[in-house]
Design an enzyme around this catalytic site. Structure first.
Site, mmCIF file in Angstrom:
data_model
loop_
_atom_site.group_PDB
_atom_site.id
_atom_site.type_symbol
_atom_site.label_atom_id
_atom_site.label_comp_id
_atom_site.label_asym_id
_atom_site.label_seq_id
_atom_site.Cartn_x
_atom_site.Cartn_y
_atom_site.Cartn_z
ATOM 1 N N PHE A 190 -2.274 1.490 3.552
ATOM 2 C CA PHE A 190 -3.352 1.349 2.572
ATOM 3 C C PHE A 190 -3.120 0.195 1.600
ATOM 4 O O PHE A 190 -4.010 -0.177 0.839
ATOM 5 C CB PHE A 190 -3.501 2.634 1.759
ATOM 6 C CG PHE A 190 -2.183 3.131 1.211
ATOM 7 C CD1 PHE A 190 -1.548 2.471 0.176
ATOM 8 C CD2 PHE A 190 -1.577 4.246 1.757
ATOM 9 C CE1 PHE A 190 -0.328 2.904 -0.320
ATOM 10 C CE2 PHE A 190 -0.352 4.689 1.262
ATOM 11 C CZ PHE A 190 0.274 4.026 0.222
ATOM 12 N N TYR A 231 1.145 16.308 3.425
ATOM 13 C CA TYR A 231 0.564 15.580 2.297
ATOM 14 C C TYR A 231 -0.922 15.341 2.505
ATOM 15 O O TYR A 231 -1.368 14.880 3.560
ATOM 16 C CB TYR A 231 1.257 14.225 2.096
ATOM 17 C CG TYR A 231 0.557 13.356 1.070
ATOM 18 C CD1 TYR A 231 0.656 13.654 -0.286
ATOM 19 C CD2 TYR A 231 -0.248 12.282 1.450
ATOM 20 C CE1 TYR A 231 -0.005 12.892 -1.235
ATOM 21 C CE2 TYR A 231 -0.910 11.512 0.516
ATOM 22 C CZ TYR A 231 -0.787 11.825 -0.823
ATOM 23 O OH TYR A 231 -1.454 11.078 -1.760
ATOM 24 N N GLU A 259 2.683 5.158 -7.338
ATOM 25 C CA GLU A 259 2.109 3.941 -6.762
ATOM 26 C C GLU A 259 2.532 2.785 -7.669
ATOM 27 O O GLU A 259 1.759 2.302 -8.505
ATOM 28 C CB GLU A 259 0.594 4.099 -6.667
ATOM 29 C CG GLU A 259 0.211 5.255 -5.749
ATOM 30 C CD GLU A 259 -1.175 5.825 -6.015
ATOM 31 O OE1 GLU A 259 -1.912 5.239 -6.843
ATOM 32 O OE2 GLU A 259 -1.515 6.853 -5.404
ATOM 33 N N HIS A 283 -11.949 10.759 -8.445
ATOM 34 C CA HIS A 283 -11.646 9.365 -8.136
ATOM 35 C C HIS A 283 -12.871 8.459 -8.260
ATOM 36 O O HIS A 283 -12.741 7.235 -8.183
ATOM 37 C CB HIS A 283 -11.059 9.247 -6.725
ATOM 38 C CG HIS A 283 -9.630 9.714 -6.632
ATOM 39 N ND1 HIS A 283 -9.176 10.839 -7.277
ATOM 40 C CD2 HIS A 283 -8.551 9.197 -5.965
ATOM 41 C CE1 HIS A 283 -7.884 11.005 -7.009
ATOM 42 N NE2 HIS A 283 -7.490 10.017 -6.224
ATOM 43 N N ARG A 308 -12.980 -41.663 1.875
ATOM 44 C CA ARG A 308 -12.013 -42.021 2.911
ATOM 45 C C ARG A 308 -11.156 -40.830 3.332
ATOM 46 O O ARG A 308 -10.774 -40.696 4.503
ATOM 47 C CB ARG A 308 -11.119 -43.144 2.380
ATOM 48 C CG ARG A 308 -10.325 -43.826 3.458
ATOM 49 C CD ARG A 308 -9.210 -44.720 2.949
ATOM 50 N NE ARG A 308 -9.367 -45.222 1.591
ATOM 51 C CZ ARG A 308 -8.341 -45.675 0.872
ATOM 52 N NH1 ARG A 308 -7.118 -45.678 1.385
ATOM 53 N NH2 ARG A 308 -8.526 -46.116 -0.346
ATOM 54 N N ASN A 355 -9.073 6.471 1.567
ATOM 55 C CA ASN A 355 -7.761 5.834 1.616
ATOM 56 C C ASN A 355 -7.830 4.595 2.509
ATOM 57 O O ASN A 355 -7.885 4.709 3.732
ATOM 58 C CB ASN A 355 -6.739 6.833 2.165
ATOM 59 C CG ASN A 355 -5.369 6.675 1.528
ATOM 60 O OD1 ASN A 355 -4.392 7.168 2.042
ATOM 61 N ND2 ASN A 355 -5.285 5.984 0.420
ATOM 62 N N TYR A 389 -11.028 -42.460 -2.353
ATOM 63 C CA TYR A 389 -10.459 -41.305 -1.662
ATOM 64 C C TYR A 389 -11.498 -40.230 -1.348
ATOM 65 O O TYR A 389 -11.410 -39.534 -0.336
ATOM 66 C CB TYR A 389 -9.355 -40.673 -2.513
ATOM 67 C CG TYR A 389 -8.084 -41.481 -2.618
ATOM 68 C CD1 TYR A 389 -7.950 -42.708 -1.980
ATOM 69 C CD2 TYR A 389 -7.006 -41.012 -3.370
ATOM 70 C CE1 TYR A 389 -6.786 -43.441 -2.082
ATOM 71 C CE2 TYR A 389 -5.834 -41.735 -3.476
ATOM 72 C CZ TYR A 389 -5.728 -42.959 -2.834
ATOM 73 O OH TYR A 389 -4.576 -43.674 -2.931
#
Length: 655
Positions: free
Chosen positions: A445, A165, A530, A195, A399, A308, A396
Site C-alpha cells: 500500500f 489483521y 505508520e 476514515h 537549437r 487500502n 539555445y
C-alpha cells in the site's frame, strides 16, 4: 416504449411514466406529487394537491423548466428532474451541480463498448478513457474465479475464528484488538465512516470514475478477499456513473489513500453524497435508488479491501502522464513553428549530430523537427527567404530543443512504466493467497513508487514551459524577432502579447515552486505504526497542475507564433505547419488590434488538451518517417500513434 422520467420530490426519487409526450411539465409535476403523497400517512403535509405551487428543473445543470412547456420539447426519455415545492427550503447538504466543469455532463450518453478488467492488463490510456465515459467495464471469467476463491478463504477464516489483521482485528494501532464475530460487519462500516475525513473540493466526475475503475481493477486481481456480490455492485455503480463525493485532500499515501478511498466506498454504501450525469448531486442512497441500484453491504475484511491502496495517487498520476505525453509531442510542433517565424536554421537537427549522443528522446525530437521542416520534403517559402543569411547558429531555446524536449520524453516514458505497473498491482493489506490458503501482511500500500515518479514527472515536464516562455520572449521582443513589438501593429495604442507573455512567465514561476518534491517529506501517523509515508497524493495533484500550466504556456506560444506568421505573409511555411496555422485560425482570428485575450488562450489550450494539433501534424511526421528514413522508425509502436482504435481483445460490445 413509453417514456419515463425520474422526479426528485423532497427526500424521494419517483419514477413517472408518460403515455403522451405532449403533456406539459405541469402535468409531470402533479403526477409526481400524487405518487409522493400516496404512501404518506399525512399526505406529506399536503392538504390539497391542486393548491401546491412548485417549480421543476433539470437535475443536471439546474435549468428551470416552464410548467406550460410540453415534455417532448424540453425533456428526453429517462431524464432526471427535481420538483421544488414553494415554501420548502433546500437542504443545506445539497451540493449544486456545476455546469461546464465536466465532460460527462455534456449530452452524456451511456457507452456501448466495454473494457474487460482482469487486474493485469489495464493501461493509463484505458484508465483515462474510462474516466471520460467512453467505456463501461466488466470482469473477465478468470477474474471472477479468482475473486470467488479468495472470498471462500476469508469465509473459512471467519468461520474458524482465526485471528487475522483487518478481518477479525482492529486496524493500525488496534491490530491486537480482537473483534467478536457478531460485530465484524459493524467493524468494516465504522472503518469507512471514520476514515472518510478528507477535505477540499471534490474530484471531478472524470477523476472519480478513474478512481472507481482503478479500485475495481485491483480487486479483480483476486488478492483482496472482496465478495463477488460487492464487486458487481461497484461495477454497476460505475457503469451507471453513480459517483461518490471524494474530497481531493487528506491522503498521506500510506497506508494507501485511505481518506479518499473511504469517501469513494462510503457513497457505494449508500451514505454521504453522490453524483450522476442525470441526477446531479444528492444523498447517495437516493441516487443509487433512482438508478435501480442497491448499496453494498460489507462482509468481513471488505471495508479494508475497498480503501487500502494507492489508487488516488495512481489514477491522478495516469491522467498526468497521459496529458504530459500529449503536450510533449505537441511542444515539438509548436517549437518548430516558432523556429520558422524567427527564421532559424534546421542544421542543429541533423541526424549525424544526434547519433553522437543517442538518447532516445533526443533522437526522436530531432526527427520530428526534421519531418516538419525538411526543405526537400516540405518546401518553405519562409525558410527560402533567408537561405543565404549570415546567421551561423540559433539561441539555445531553438537549437537545443532536441536536448531539452528529449529528456522530457524519456522522463515521461520512465514514469509511464511505473504508473502502468502500479495500475495492475495488488496494493492491499493483508493479501489473500487462495492458492496457499493463507493471508499475509505486507506493505504494498505504500505510495513511494508513484509518488517519486510523479515528482520526477513534474520536474521533467516543467522544462517544456520553461523553454517555451523564453521562445515567447523572443517572439515578442523586436530586437530578437525582427517583428513588431509584442506582435501587434500600432504599438503603444495596442499592447498585443505583452501581458500574455507575463502570464506565461507567471505560470513558469509558479511551476518552480510546485516542482519541489513532496515525496521527500514524511510525517509519522497512526500512533507511530505508520511511521513513514509517501505524501503521494500531493505529488499527483501538483503534477497535474504543473502539466496544466505547461499546456497553457504552450498555448500562448502557439498563438504568438501564428500571430508572427501574419507579419511574414504572403510567405508560407511548410505544409504541416500551415495546417497547424489553419487549425488555430479556425478557432482564433489574427490580432489586428487589442481585444479580450483570455478566451483565445483558453480556446487554444483546449486544442492542445484534445490533441488536435498533434492529430493535424502527426500524419505528416509519420509519413516522413515511413517514406524517407524507414530505418529511423521509432522503436515504440505508439510513438506516432494517432488516436489508436480500440483493441478488440479488451473492448467488446455486449449483445
Amino acid at each position: 416504449m413509453m417514456p419515463r422520467f425520474t422526479v426528485h420530490v423532497r427526500d424521494e426519487w419517483l419514477t413517472v411514466p408518460c403515455k403522451d409526450a405532449t403533456y406539459t411539465i405541469k402535468w409531470l409535476g402533479f403526477e409526481a406529487l400524487k405518487r409522493y403523497i400516496k404512501n404518506k400517512p399525512d399526505n406529506g403535509g399536503i392538504q390539497h394537491i391542486k393548491d401546491v405551487h412548485f417549480v421543476v428543473r433539470r437535475c443536471q445543470g439546474l435549468g428551470l423548466l416552464d410548467n406550460d412547456d410540453t415534455i417532448e420539447d424540453v425533456l428526453e426519455d429517462n431524464d432526471f428532474v427535481e420538483l421544488a415545492i414553494e415554501g420548502d427550503t433546500m437542504s443545506q447538504d445539497f451540493i449544486p451541480s456545476q455546469p461546464g466543469t465536466s465532460h460527462l455532463t455534456r449530452a452524456y450518453r451511456e457507452p456501448e463498448l466495454y473494457i474487460a478488467l482482469d487486474g493485469n492488463s489495464l493501461t493509463s490510456t484505458d484508465l483515462v478513457n474510462l474516466g471520460k465515459g467512453l467505456y463501461k467495464i466488466k470482469l473477465t471469467s478468470e477474474a471472477e474465479q479468482k475473486v470467488e476463491q479468495s472470498r471462500e478463504l476469508l469465509d473459512t477464516i471467519v468461520k474458524e475464528n482465526k485471528v487475522v489483521y483487518g478481518i477479525t482485528t482492529g486496524f493500525g494501532k488496534f491490530a491486537r484488538t480482537v473483534i467478536p464475530v457478531s460485530k465484524l460487519k459493524e467493524l468494516q462500516e465504522n472503518l469507512l465512516r471514520s476514515h472518510s475525513s478528507g477535505l477540499g473540493s471534490p474530484l471531478s466526475p472524470e477523476r472519480t470514475r478513474m478512481l472507481l475503475a482503478l479500485r475495481i481493477n485491483v480487486l479483480a486481481k483476486g488478492y483482496s478477499g472482496v465478495s463477488p456480490e460487492t464487486l458487481h455492485r461497484m461495477i454497476q455503480a460505475f457503469n451507471a456513473s453513480c459517483l461518490s463525493y471524494v474530497p481531493e485532500k487528506g491522503t498521506v499515501g500510506a497506508s494507501g489513500d485511505l481518506a479518499p478511498l473511504s469517501h469513494l466506498a462510503l457513497g457505494l454504501m449508500g451514505e454521504g453524497k453522490m453524483w450522476s450525469p442525470k441526477s446531479g448531486w444528492a444523498d447517495a442512497k437516493y441516487v443509487l435508488e433512482a438508478h435501480g441500484l442497491k448499496p453494498i453491504s460489507l462482509k468481513p475484511k471488505e471495508g479494508l479491501a475497498l480503501i487500502n491502496g494507492t489508487q488516488m495517487i495512481t489514477s491522478l498520476g495516469a491522467e498526468a502522464v497521459e496529458r504530459a505525453e500529449a503536450i510533449a509531442r505537441q511542444a515539438d510542433i509548436i517549437a518548430a513553428l516558432t523556429l520558422e517565424v524567427l527564421k532559424g536554421t534546421t542544421k542543429a537537427f541533423d541526424s549525424d549530430i544526434h547519433e553522437l549522443r543517442p538518447h532516445p528522446g533526443q533522437k526522436e525530437v530531432a526527427l520530428r523537427f526534421r519531418s516538419l521542416l525538411d526543405s526537400d520534403h516540405h518546401p518553405s517559402e519562409i525558410a527560402e527567404s533567408h537561405r543565404f543569411c549570415d546567421r551561423v547558429q540559433d539561441a539555445y531555446t531553438m537549437r537545443c530543443c532536441p536536448q531539452v524536449h528529449g529528456i522530457v520524453n524519456d522522463t515521461i516514458e520512465f514514469v509511464k512504466k511505473i504508473i502502468n505497473t502500479e495500475i495492475n498491482s495488488a496494493t492491499d493489506n493483508p493479501m489473500v493467497f487462495a492458492e496457499r490458503g493463507e493471508t499475509i501482511s505486507g506493505g504494498n500500500f505504500h505510495g513511494e513508487y508513484p509518488a517519486k515518479a510523479l515528482d520526477y514527472l513534474a520536474i521533467g515536464v516543467h522544462e517544456l514551459a520553461s523553454i517555451s516562455e523564453r521562445r515567447i520572449e523572443r517572439l515578442c521582443n523586436p530586437s530578437l524577432s525582427e517583428l513588431p513589438a509584442f506582435l501587434v501593429n500600432e504599438g503603444g495604442l495596442n499592447s498585443g502579447f505583452m501581458i500574455a507573455h507575463c502570464t506565461a512567465a507567471a505560470l513558469v514561476s509558479e511551476n518552480k515552486v510546485l516542482c519541489h518534491p513532496s515525496s521527500i517529506d514524511s510525517l509519522s501517523t497512526s500512533a507511530a505504526t505508520e511511521d513513514h509515508v509517501s505524501m503521494g497524493g500531493w505529488a499527483a495533484r501538483k503534477a497535474l497542475r504543473v502539466v496544466e500550466h505547461v499546456e497553457q504556456v504552450l498555448a500562448i506560444e502557439l498563438l504568438a507564433a501564428c500571430q508572427g506568421i501574419e507579419f511574414l505573409r504572403p510567405l508560407r511555411t511548410t505544409t504541416p505547419l500551415e495546417k497547424v496555422y489553419d487549425l488555430v485560425r479556425a478557432t482564433v482570428k489574427p490580432w489586428i488590434k487589442d481585444r479580450f485575450m483570455a478566451p483565445d488562450i483558453e480556446a487554444v489550450h483546449r486544442l492542445l488538451v484534445d490533441q488536435k494539433v498533434w492529430n493535424i501534424a502527426g500524419p505528416y511526421i509519420e509519413k516522413y518517417c515511413m517514406e524517407y528514413i524507414p530505418e529511423s522508425r521509432p522503436s515504440s509502436p505508439t510513438a506516432f500513434a494517432l488516436d489508436p482504435p480500440p483493441s478488440p481483445r479488451k473492448r467488446v460490445r455486449l449483445e
